[in-house]
Design an enzyme around this catalytic site. Structure first.
Site, mmCIF file in Angstrom:
data_model
loop_
_atom_site.group_PDB
_atom_site.id
_atom_site.type_symbol
_atom_site.label_atom_id
_atom_site.label_comp_id
_atom_site.label_asym_id
_atom_site.label_seq_id
_atom_site.Cartn_x
_atom_site.Cartn_y
_atom_site.Cartn_z
ATOM 1 N N ASP A 1 15.994 -6.199 79.805
ATOM 2 C CA ASP A 1 15.877 -5.708 78.426
ATOM 3 C C ASP A 1 14.893 -4.527 78.411
ATOM 4 O O ASP A 1 13.787 -4.635 78.948
ATOM 5 C CB ASP A 1 15.347 -6.875 77.571
ATOM 6 C CG ASP A 1 15.460 -6.625 76.081
ATOM 7 O OD1 ASP A 1 16.285 -5.789 75.674
ATOM 8 O OD2 ASP A 1 14.726 -7.297 75.321
ATOM 9 N N GLY B 1 16.715 -5.846 67.762
ATOM 10 C CA GLY B 1 15.921 -6.136 66.564
ATOM 11 C C GLY B 1 16.692 -6.879 65.491
ATOM 12 O O GLY B 1 16.570 -6.577 64.313
ATOM 13 N N ASN C 1 20.825 -8.844 69.805
ATOM 14 C CA ASN C 1 19.593 -9.297 70.460
ATOM 15 C C ASN C 1 18.697 -10.069 69.487
ATOM 16 O O ASN C 1 18.361 -9.564 68.415
ATOM 17 C CB ASN C 1 18.790 -8.097 70.958
ATOM 18 C CG ASN C 1 19.402 -7.456 72.179
ATOM 19 O OD1 ASN C 1 20.508 -7.799 72.581
ATOM 20 N ND2 ASN C 1 18.684 -6.525 72.771
ATOM 21 N N ILE C 2 18.306 -11.247 69.914
ATOM 22 C CA ILE C 2 17.454 -12.098 69.074
ATOM 23 C C ILE C 2 16.333 -12.685 69.922
ATOM 24 O O ILE C 2 16.586 -13.337 70.938
ATOM 25 C CB ILE C 2 18.283 -13.235 68.435
ATOM 26 C CG1 ILE C 2 19.337 -12.633 67.477
ATOM 27 C CG2 ILE C 2 17.380 -14.212 67.672
ATOM 28 C CD1 ILE C 2 20.361 -13.619 66.966
ATOM 29 N N ASP C 3 15.117 -12.455 69.513
ATOM 30 C CA ASP C 3 13.953 -13.003 70.198
ATOM 31 C C ASP C 3 12.972 -13.595 69.180
ATOM 32 O O ASP C 3 12.573 -14.758 69.275
ATOM 33 C CB ASP C 3 13.276 -11.886 71.018
ATOM 34 C CG ASP C 3 12.144 -12.416 71.887
ATOM 35 O OD1 ASP C 3 11.934 -13.633 71.933
ATOM 36 O OD2 ASP C 3 11.448 -11.603 72.522
HETATM 37 P P1 13P Z 1 13.925 -9.272 67.405
HETATM 38 O O1 13P Z 1 12.477 -8.954 67.506
HETATM 39 O O2 13P Z 1 14.475 -8.886 66.064
HETATM 40 O O3 13P Z 1 14.237 -10.688 67.728
HETATM 41 O O4 13P Z 1 14.701 -8.354 68.482
HETATM 42 C C1 13P Z 1 14.732 -8.685 69.843
HETATM 43 C C2 13P Z 1 15.256 -7.583 70.708
HETATM 44 O O5 13P Z 1 15.809 -6.597 70.265
HETATM 45 C C3 13P Z 1 15.103 -7.727 72.169
HETATM 46 O O6 13P Z 1 15.515 -6.592 72.857
HETATM 47 O O1 G3H Z 2 12.346 -5.985 72.905
HETATM 48 C C1 G3H Z 2 11.597 -6.839 72.430
HETATM 49 C C2 G3H Z 2 11.689 -8.252 72.820
HETATM 50 O O2 G3H Z 2 11.469 -9.068 71.702
HETATM 51 C C3 G3H Z 2 10.765 -8.602 73.945
HETATM 52 O O3 G3H Z 2 9.432 -8.515 73.589
HETATM 53 O O4 G3H Z 2 8.138 -7.447 75.506
HETATM 54 O O5 G3H Z 2 7.029 -9.016 73.868
HETATM 55 O O6 G3H Z 2 8.662 -9.858 75.555
HETATM 56 P P1 G3H Z 2 8.253 -8.718 74.693
HETATM 57 ZN ZN ZN Z 3 15.206 -4.741 71.832
#
Ligand code: 13P
Ligand code: G3H
Ligand code: ZN
Length: 320
Positions: free
Chosen positions: A93, A223, A265-267
């Site tokens: 990523d 995002g 993408n979801i984090d």
């Molecule tokens: P979020 O912060 O909205 O979950 O996005 C994650 C992301 O784009 C990881 O590349």
């Molecule tokens: O691209 C953003 C993702 O949420 C990953 O974030 O670098 O804090 O792991 P991170």
């Molecule tokens: Zn991202």
């Protein structure tokens, strides 16, 4: 040199072709530890969804790239043990250099992102093209990016969105040879995507214009956490203080997934779920000190969240 094929992983080509024609999006879920990995695989096996496991630079620093890669390799067997083998991609990523992308290809990743979106257009094209040349020689997929998301993206931050210019996409895709394109249409990383009072809205009109220029080409949305109100409420109920956290409304993501968007993408939503689960145990059982007793419930909450995402938002359930 390890090929992802020996590890049982797959690149994104067939996955994306199917997602584009089927009108759904594959989840790009980030992971940093075993509990997140377990929750992702359990959720995707139970919903019969393909999955893209994402490793950010933050994850590599936190957990160690070798451990993360072995975990992804183990996930292939883990899914089978859970009763249903699903297609699993291991994806870098937000890769920022050719060297990093090359090292991930050499190390068994089946997909890499080269994020040249902060560079001038010509430099982004040149860098992305070099990554594609190397990756494709090893049958590894490449995601490029055009347009800059507002907010913090790893170490780089931008005050405002620079929306993707639809007039550039065809040229970029043709010159670089990328397999998918991340675009900027108003999503952003983190849990604070809109200011209070601001209408949470992404530019589906720009997406439609991009789709017209490159019909059938796989589009990626970064995002894309929706910051569910029930999770924020749970975090706050058990001692957290998340004020004015606002995400992308799920119906807009659903609409995007039905069009050319084939990876979402979801984090951050996952981070909220785990935090809520851990906080609840800490608040209700202050004498508990076995990590399994608070990480376990957090993992369950994360799994339920991702099952719902696959079934109700992305449409990837029953597509594996
Ligand atoms: P979020 O912060 O909205 O979950 O996005 C994650 C992301 O784009 C990881 O590349
Ligand atoms: O691209 C953003 C993702 O949420 C990953 O974030 O670098 O804090 O792991 P991170
Ligand atoms: Zn991202």
């Amino acid at each position: 040199m390890v090929s992802y094929k020996e590890l049982g992983l797959v690149n994104t080509r067939a996955m994306f072709a199917k997602a584009v024609s089927g009108g759904y999006a594959i989840p790009g879920y980030n992971f940093n530890n075993m509990e997140q990995m377990q929750a992702i695989i359990q959720a995707c096996v139970e919903t019969k969804s393909p999955v893209i496991l994402q490793v950010s630079s933050g994850a590599r620093k936190y957990a160690n790239q070798t451990l993360l890669r072995y975990m992804a390799q183990g996930a292939v067997e883990y899914a089978k043990e859970l009763g249903y083998p699903i297609p699993i991609t291991l994806h870098l990523d937000h890769g920022d250099t050719l060297e990093l992308c090359q090292s991930c290809v050499d190390f068994g990743f089946s997909s890499v992102m080269i994020d040249g979106s902060h560079h001038a257009y010509a430099d982004n094209v040149a860098l992305t093209k070099k990554v594609v040349e190397y990756a494709h020689a090893h049958d590894v997929s490449v995601e490029g990016e055009l347009g800059v998301l507002a907010g913090v993206e790893d170490e780089v931050s931008a005050e405002k969105h620079t929306y993707t210019r639809p007039e550039e996409v065809e040229d970029f895709v043709q010159k670089t040879g990328v397999d998918s394109l991340a675009i900027s249409i108003g999503t952003s990383h983190g849990a604070f995507k809109f200011k209070p009072g601001q209408k949470p809205e992404i530019r589906l009109d720009i997406l439609a214009e991009i789709e017209q220029r490159i019909p059938g080409f796989p589009i990626v949305l970064h995002g894309s956490s929706s910051v569910p109100a029930d999770l924020v409420a749970l975090v706050n109920k058990y001692g957290g203080r998340l004020e004015e956290a606002i995400g992308i409304p799920e119906e807009q993501l659903r609409a995007a997934a039905k069009s050319a968007v084939c990876k979402i993408n979801i984090d951050s939503d996952g981070r909220l779920a785990m935090t809520a689960g851990i906080r609840q145990v800490f608040a209700e059982k202050p004498a508990e000190f076995d990590p399994r007793k608070y990480l376990g419930p957090a993992r369950d909450l994360l799994k339920e969240l991702y099952k719902r995402k696959n079934s109700e938002v992305l449409g990837s359930a029953n597509q594996a």
